[in-house]
Design a protein around this motif. Structure first.
Motif: not given
Length: 331
Positions: A180-193
């Motif tokens: 399973s994926h250990a990280h969320s989606i919403q925050l990482p999307v903003a960080i990657k951007a």
């Protein structure tokens, strides 16, 4: 049946495996990847290799299940309908009313603030009339309505869980094994951007407000709802069965300030102060300005069942550095 490879699904499945009554459960997890299926088998989980587009398979699996916990795509109406068809068949076959715990999200509450203002509108999950006032064009809304309508027909008891901004790195055997994926989606999307543009960013002025919840506390809410539904069929369900997953709330500018500071400290940002994403960047990275919306709620139903989240926005912001460092390491 449980959908297990995602961040939420893996956290819920880990909770089920650690449940005091786990030896009485027979769990079948739907996964797309045969290798993950093999790994799940090693921890005592039955598997079905399929996707949400395999509608006949979804119906077949649901028809063989007393309980469905659906944690995948909240907007896949065809998948939800296929699962409900199977649950109706289960009811027709056994005469017992199965349980369906469906995952939606507080994105259904969002407005068009574009980061320029907050709002005084706060939704309560104990106010069905307020929830029913939501537009059919709202995210997740059509599927949520489908789920509630099935409950009204009487062949299934439905419980809709609406997580907010989930944070934290999920832990447990399923994550250690890479299932399973250990990280969320919403925050990482903003960080990657922000990493891509070389500067921490925010939609508009970041004045909008969202709720947040820590991943393990969110998984606990699913377990509490499940336990309550199993022990008492009068546990609020259907029209009354919305359960917000939220323990605190935050302003988007403050979150952007937190990851902008980390990026700056690590030499990945020009300034510790976030700057506004341009319209072109917002479209490129997020498909629009939804990250500038307001989404405010009160999680009253879960707390009435005994859910007692303790994590706060301070814990959320303290977790940001670990997410930034993990994303940089992945790159």
């Amino acid at each position: 049946m449980e959908y297990s490879s995602g961040y939420i699904g893996g956290s819920v499945l880990q909770r089920l495996l650690d449940h005091p009554k786990s030896d009485t459960f027979e769990i079948t997890a739907l996964v797309r990847n045969a290798d993950k299926a093999t790994l799940l088998n090693t921890v005592g989980v039955n598997t079905a290799v399929a996707s949400l587009s395999d509608l006949d398979k979804l119906t077949e699996l649901a028809a063989a299940s007393d309980i469905i916990i659906h944690t995948a795509d909240a907007d896949d109406q065809n998948a939800a309908k296929a699962i409900l068809r199977g649950l109706k068949a289960r009811y027709d076959q056994t005469g017992k009313v199965p349980i369906y715990i469906h995952t939606s999200g507080t994105g259904v509450l969002t407005d068009n603030a574009a980061g320029l203002h907050d709002t005084d509108v706060v939704y309560a999950d104990t106010d069905p009339e307020q929830i029913e006032s939501l537009s059919d064009t709202a995210a997740h809304r059509l599927v949520d309505r489908e789920v509630v309508a099935a409950d009204k027909e009487g062949y299934v008891r439905t419980y809709i869980v609406l997580p907010s901004t989930i944070y934290g790195i999920a832990t447990g055997k399923l994550f250690d094994l890479g299932i399973s994926h250990a990280h969320s989606i919403q925050l990482p999307v903003a960080i990657k951007a922000s990493l891509d543009r070389g500067q921490g960013g925010v939609i508009g002025e970041g004045k909008n407000i969202w709720p947040n919840v820590e991943v393990h506390e969110q998984a606990e809410l699913y377990q509490i709802i499940l336990d309550a539904a199993l022990s008492d069929p009068n546990t609020p369900h259907g029209r009354d069965g919305y359960y917000f997953g939220a323990s605190d709330e935050y302003r988007l500018y403050d979150l952007a300030k937190a990851y902008s500071q980390v990026l700056y400290d690590l030499g990945k940002g020009k300034s510790p102060e976030p700057t506004s994403f341009t319209a072109e960047e917002a479209q490129k990275y997020f498909g629009g300005v939804w990250l500038g919306s307001n989404s405010r709620c009160k999680a009253e139903r879960g707390k009435a069942l005994g859910w007692k989240p303790t994590k706060t926005t301070k814990d959320f912001f303290n977790s940001v550095r670990a997410d930034v460092e993990a994303i940089i390491a992945q790159k």
